[in-house]
Design an enzyme around this catalytic site. Structure first.
Site, short mmCIF file in Angstrom:
data_model
loop_
_atom_site.label_atom_id
_atom_site.label_comp_id
_atom_site.label_asym_id
_atom_site.label_seq_id
_atom_site.Cartn_x
_atom_site.Cartn_y
_atom_site.Cartn_z
N TYR A 136 0.83 -1.22 0.00
CA TYR A 136 0.00 0.00 0.00
C TYR A 136 0.86 1.26 0.00
O TYR A 136 0.49 2.26 -0.59
CB TYR A 136 -0.88 0.03 1.26
CG TYR A 136 -2.20 -0.65 1.14
CD1 TYR A 136 -2.29 -2.00 0.82
CD2 TYR A 136 -3.39 0.06 1.37
CE1 TYR A 136 -3.52 -2.63 0.74
CE2 TYR A 136 -4.62 -0.57 1.28
CZ TYR A 136 -4.68 -1.91 0.97
OH TYR A 136 -5.88 -2.52 0.89
N LYS A 186 2.47 -15.23 2.48
CA LYS A 186 2.69 -15.93 1.22
C LYS A 186 4.19 -16.21 1.11
O LYS A 186 4.86 -15.84 0.14
CB LYS A 186 2.16 -15.06 0.06
CG LYS A 186 2.10 -15.72 -1.30
CD LYS A 186 1.01 -16.75 -1.46
CE LYS A 186 1.17 -17.49 -2.79
NZ LYS A 186 0.25 -18.62 -2.94
N ASP A 218 -3.71 -18.06 0.43
CA ASP A 218 -4.73 -18.70 -0.42
C ASP A 218 -5.46 -19.79 0.36
O ASP A 218 -6.69 -19.89 0.35
CB ASP A 218 -4.11 -19.25 -1.73
CG ASP A 218 -2.81 -20.03 -1.52
OD1 ASP A 218 -2.29 -20.07 -0.38
OD2 ASP A 218 -2.32 -20.62 -2.51
N ASP A 242 -6.90 -6.77 4.10
CA ASP A 242 -8.00 -6.08 3.41
C ASP A 242 -8.91 -7.11 2.74
O ASP A 242 -10.13 -7.08 2.89
CB ASP A 242 -7.40 -5.13 2.35
CG ASP A 242 -8.47 -4.42 1.54
OD1 ASP A 242 -9.46 -3.95 2.14
OD2 ASP A 242 -8.34 -4.35 0.30
N ASP A 246 -13.00 -8.63 4.02
CA ASP A 246 -14.24 -8.64 3.22
C ASP A 246 -14.77 -10.06 3.10
O ASP A 246 -15.98 -10.31 3.18
CB ASP A 246 -14.00 -8.08 1.80
CG ASP A 246 -14.22 -6.56 1.69
OD1 ASP A 246 -13.96 -5.85 2.68
OD2 ASP A 246 -14.64 -6.09 0.61
C1 IPM Z 1 -10.63 -0.71 3.62
C2 IPM Z 1 -10.60 -0.13 2.23
C3 IPM Z 1 -9.33 0.70 2.04
C4 IPM Z 1 -8.16 -0.27 2.16
C5 IPM Z 1 -9.23 1.50 0.72
C6 IPM Z 1 -10.43 2.37 0.49
C7 IPM Z 1 -7.99 2.32 0.69
O1 IPM Z 1 -10.74 -1.11 1.27
O2 IPM Z 1 -10.56 0.06 4.59
O3 IPM Z 1 -10.79 -1.93 3.74
O4 IPM Z 1 -7.79 -0.92 1.16
O5 IPM Z 1 -7.59 -0.35 3.24
MN MN Z 2 -11.27 -3.06 2.10
#
Ligand code: IPM
Ligand code: MN
Ligand code: NAD
Length: 352
Positions: A136, A186, A218, A242, A246
């Site tokens: 990042y 990884k 993975d 990240d 999700d």
């Molecule tokens: C998160 C988001 C951010 C990240 C983006 C918007 C920069 O996806 O907070 O999960 O990747 O950290």
């Molecule tokens: Mn995110």
């Protein structure tokens, strides 16, 4: 109790409003809120996604409540002007290297998860994501490839000190759970991950009570879905964290349910400075329609009370109210229901 409220773009203002109403209802002593612009809206008003003034407000507060940033109208801007730079800039400027993302299926709410109930009920993981390093924040750019085509490049790296400090957060976090930490990397391919793994192993030496394991990312993505019970704390880097968070939110039932806390070393009068935000984004597809689920942001406010203000009882009150609202059938469209943002917020407040 000074809180910077940074609603941002899309559904950010809608969900943040409901979390603020919850905080206001608790009658917290000396609660003072300061508003600031971030993201696309800040770019449109001030020419910058993270105006100096917003940073000053954040610095002057004990905690930040953040909505979301991201605006399709800004996707064509040069990278440093894009809305996402606001959250990246806040994390970096405020030294928030540790991101806690809890993913848990509430008892009795297994049916919200797409997983089989007997698997869903075992999901209770804390993802400890490193937040100010990795690919990042490395150098990046574009150049001509040897065949003359465009080539994009991003530098991934972690140094030992960055890994040591986030590993310590994971070990400490695991102590209030059941002492299991799984470090996800990884290392079979990436040098960054080899340094990560070696450093985590060495750091565990001074935490003999911690049961440390290692897993490739993975496989971890697969295992979170198929056998979540094996995970207590997942310790991982910025990019993998990240993606896995999700994924974990989908296993809980919706991304509209997952809060997060971002912490650093800065002490305040009340405890530790932190930034609190849902893990989801600005959801442009439903923005402005009053459809967003504010629970993730409300739960982020609970994390703020716990981690920045030492108010565990108030945090639990909020979490219980959200849990009861869900148990009573309050659901946004993300969970197959038709309750709107304000209705969900009101339902949570009624149960406080
Ligand atoms: C998160 C988001 C951010 C990240 C983006 C918007 C920069 O996806 O907070 O999960 O990747 O950290
Ligand atoms: Mn995110
Ligand atoms: P997203 O999280 O905004 O949305 C993904 C999907 O989930 C969409 O279908 C959306 O409608 C739904 N969703 C998300 N939150 C919801 C909620 N609270 N209630 C109901 N449904 C919800 O991810 P995306 O679409 O990939 O990104 C949209 C924008 O947000 C992009 O500009 C991205 O960069 C940004 N983003 C910002 C943050 C942040 O501010 N921390 C996090 C992730 C994405």
């Amino acid at each position: 109790m000074k809180i910077a409220v940074l609603p941002g773009d899309g559904i950010g203002p809608e969900v943040t409003r409901e979390a603020v109403r919850v905080l206001e209802m608790l009658g917290l002593p000396g609660l003072t809120l300061f508003d600031g612009d971030v993201g696309g809206i800040a770019y449109k008003r001030h020419g910058q996604p993270l105006p100096e003034e917003t940073l000053t407000i954040a610095h002057a507060c004990d905690a930040v409540l953040f909505g979301a940033v991201g605006d399709p109208e800004c996707d064509g801007l040069e990278r440093k002007l894009r809305p996402e730079q606001a959250i990246l800039g806040l994390r970096k400027h405020l030294g928030l290297f540790a991101n806690l993302r809890p993913a848990r299926v509430f008892a009795g709410l297994e049916h919200l998860s797409p997983l089989k109930p007997e698997i869903a009920r075992t999901l209770d993981v804390m993802i400890v994501r490193e937040l100010t390093g990795d690919i990042y924040f490395g150098d990046k750019g574009e150049r001509a490839a040897s065949d003359g085509s465009r080539e994009g490049w991003d530098m991934m790296s972690y140094c030992e000190t960055e890994v040591q400090r986030i590993a310590r957060v994971a070990f400490r976090t695991a102590r209030s759970r059941d002492c299991r930490v799984c470090s996800v990397d990884k290392a079979n391919v990436l040098e960054t991950s080899q340094v990560w793994r070696d450093t985590v192993k060495a750091a565990a030496g001074s935490h003999p009570d911690i049961e440390l394991s290692h897993m490739y990312v993975d496989n971890a993505a697969m295992q979170i879905i198929s056998n979540p019970a094996q995970f207590g704390v997942i310790l991982t880097g910025n990019l993998f964290g990240d993606i896995l968070s999700d994924l974990a939110s989908a296993a809980v039932g919706s991304i509209g349910l997952l809060p997060s806390a971002s912490m650093g070393d800065r002490a305040t009068e009340f405890g530790r400075f932190g930034l609190y935000e849902p893990i989801h984004g600005s959801a442009p597809d439903i923005a402005g329609q009053g459809k967003a689920n504010p629970m993730a942001t409300i739960l982020s406010a609970a994390m703020m009370l716990r981690h920045s203000f030492g108010r565990e009882a108030d945090a639990v009150r909020i979490e219980t109210a959200v849990e009861r609202a869900l148990a009573d059938g309050i659901r946004g469209g993300d969970l197959g229901g038709d309750h709107g943002t304000e209705e969900i917020g009101a339902a949570v407040r009624e149960r406080l």
